[in-house]
Design a protein around this motif. Structure first.
Motif, PDB file in Angstrom:
ATOM      1  N   ASP A  79       0.835  -1.209   0.007  1.00 39.52           N
ATOM      2  CA  ASP A  79      -0.145  -0.082  -0.115  1.00 39.52           C
ATOM      3  C   ASP A  79       0.762   1.362  -0.023  1.00 39.52           C
ATOM      4  OD1 ASP A  79      -2.234  -1.686   0.131  1.00 39.52           O
ATOM      5  OD2 ASP A  79      -2.968  -1.140   1.942  1.00 39.52           O
ATOM      6  N   ARG A 136      -1.970   5.474  -7.516  1.00 40.63           N
ATOM      7  CA  ARG A 136      -0.490   5.274  -8.129  1.00 40.63           C
ATOM      8  C   ARG A 136       0.371   5.052  -6.854  1.00 40.63           C
ATOM      9  NH1 ARG A 136      -1.258   9.449 -11.578  1.00 40.63           N
ATOM     10  NH2 ARG A 136       0.219  10.833 -10.368  1.00 40.63           N
ATOM     11  N   VAL A 137       1.542   4.204  -6.846  1.00 43.16           N
ATOM     12  CA  VAL A 137       2.397   4.058  -5.933  1.00 43.16           C
ATOM     13  C   VAL A 137       3.158   5.248  -5.812  1.00 43.16           C
ATOM     14  CG1 VAL A 137       4.652   3.131  -5.807  1.00 43.16           C
ATOM     15  CG2 VAL A 137       2.892   1.654  -6.520  1.00 43.16           C
ATOM     16  N   ILE A 172      -0.992  -3.478  -3.848  1.00 46.85           N
ATOM     17  CA  ILE A 172      -1.711  -2.144  -3.856  1.00 46.85           C
ATOM     18  C   ILE A 172      -3.287  -2.376  -3.636  1.00 46.85           C
ATOM     19  CG2 ILE A 172      -0.045  -1.332  -5.465  1.00 46.85           C
ATOM     20  CD1 ILE A 172      -2.200  -1.539  -7.686  1.00 46.85           C
ATOM     21  N   GLN A 210       1.071   3.722  -1.884  1.00 42.19           N
ATOM     22  CA  GLN A 210       0.337   4.586  -2.620  1.00 42.19           C
ATOM     23  C   GLN A 210      -0.019   6.119  -2.420  1.00 42.19           C
ATOM     24  OE1 GLN A 210      -2.304   0.707  -2.667  1.00 42.19           O
ATOM     25  NE2 GLN A 210      -3.058   1.858  -4.383  1.00 42.19           N
TER      26      GLN A 210
END
Length: 208
Positions: free
Chosen positions: A15, A105-106, A63, A17
């Motif tokens: 996670d 998005r990361v 994610i 992100q």
């Protein structure tokens, strides 16, 4: 020093992100993004990623993926608890495609490379629940998992527990996971994670 064998290890980042690790993230109020930067966790993770790539240790990003097309219906069935409130209260019809892509998005500091593996989970803390993470790891013969990401005592812990239950050797990199406070971070790294594997900093890791 904590020793691992290069050919049997993978680095799992949970996670990482924008929605949780960016000041403009939907879950910014939790404070994980601020803690990560104040404690140098983002910088430590960047160094770890660079090192593991040089050592040919695969990077796997787990994610949390939101699906706007069906999220309104799903949201109605989510429990009314703090973890889900940032998502439960969203009106996806008012979120632009660009904003949705940004949230999912990361973070830019960890931007995935083409050779990295992305595993998506939906409405769950554990990276193993309802995903093909276990199948990927077993097919590639990785039995030692290094962990980083957010939030230490929520989705990272859930994924570590899932790995432990499936028989993996777990190593939590304490300088690569971020919680929301020193107290929450310390409880997880000093009390919880040692029950499921080893805990060390990325610099204390010896790759063989």
């Amino acid at each position: 020093m904590t020793k691992i064998i290069r050919n049997s290890a993978a680095f799992i980042i949970v996670d990482a992100q924008n929605f949780v690790l960016h000041e403009k993230g939907l879950a910014a109020q939790w404070g994980a993004w601020k803690f990560a930067r104040e404690k140098g966790i983002v910088k430590s993770t960047v160094k770890a990623i660079e090192r593991f790539r040089a050592e040919k240790i695969p990077i796997i990003f787990v994610i949390m993926e939101l699906r706007p097309q069906i999220s309104q219906a799903l949201n109605a069935n989510l429990p009314d608890i703090d973890f889900w409130k940032p998502i439960k209260g969203l009106d996806f019809t008012k979120i632009t495609r660009e904003e949705g892509e940004f949230q999912g998005r990361v973070i830019d500091e960890f931007i995935p490379h083409p050779e990295d593996i992305i595993v998506a989970k939906h409405h769950t803390m554990s990276g193993f629940h309802g995903t093909d993470l276990d199948k990927i790891l077993r097919s590639l013969h990785y039995d030692t998992l290094l962990f980083g990401g957010a939030i230490t005592n929520l989705c990272v812990e859930g994924t570590v527990r899932g790995a432990f239950d499936r028989g993996y050797n777990c190593v939590v990199l304490s300088d690569c996971v971020t919680s929301i406070s020193e107290e929450a971070q310390s409880f997880a790294t000093e009390f919880v994670f040692p029950k499921f594997g080893r805990v060390c900093t990325s610099e204390e890791l010896e790759i063989m």
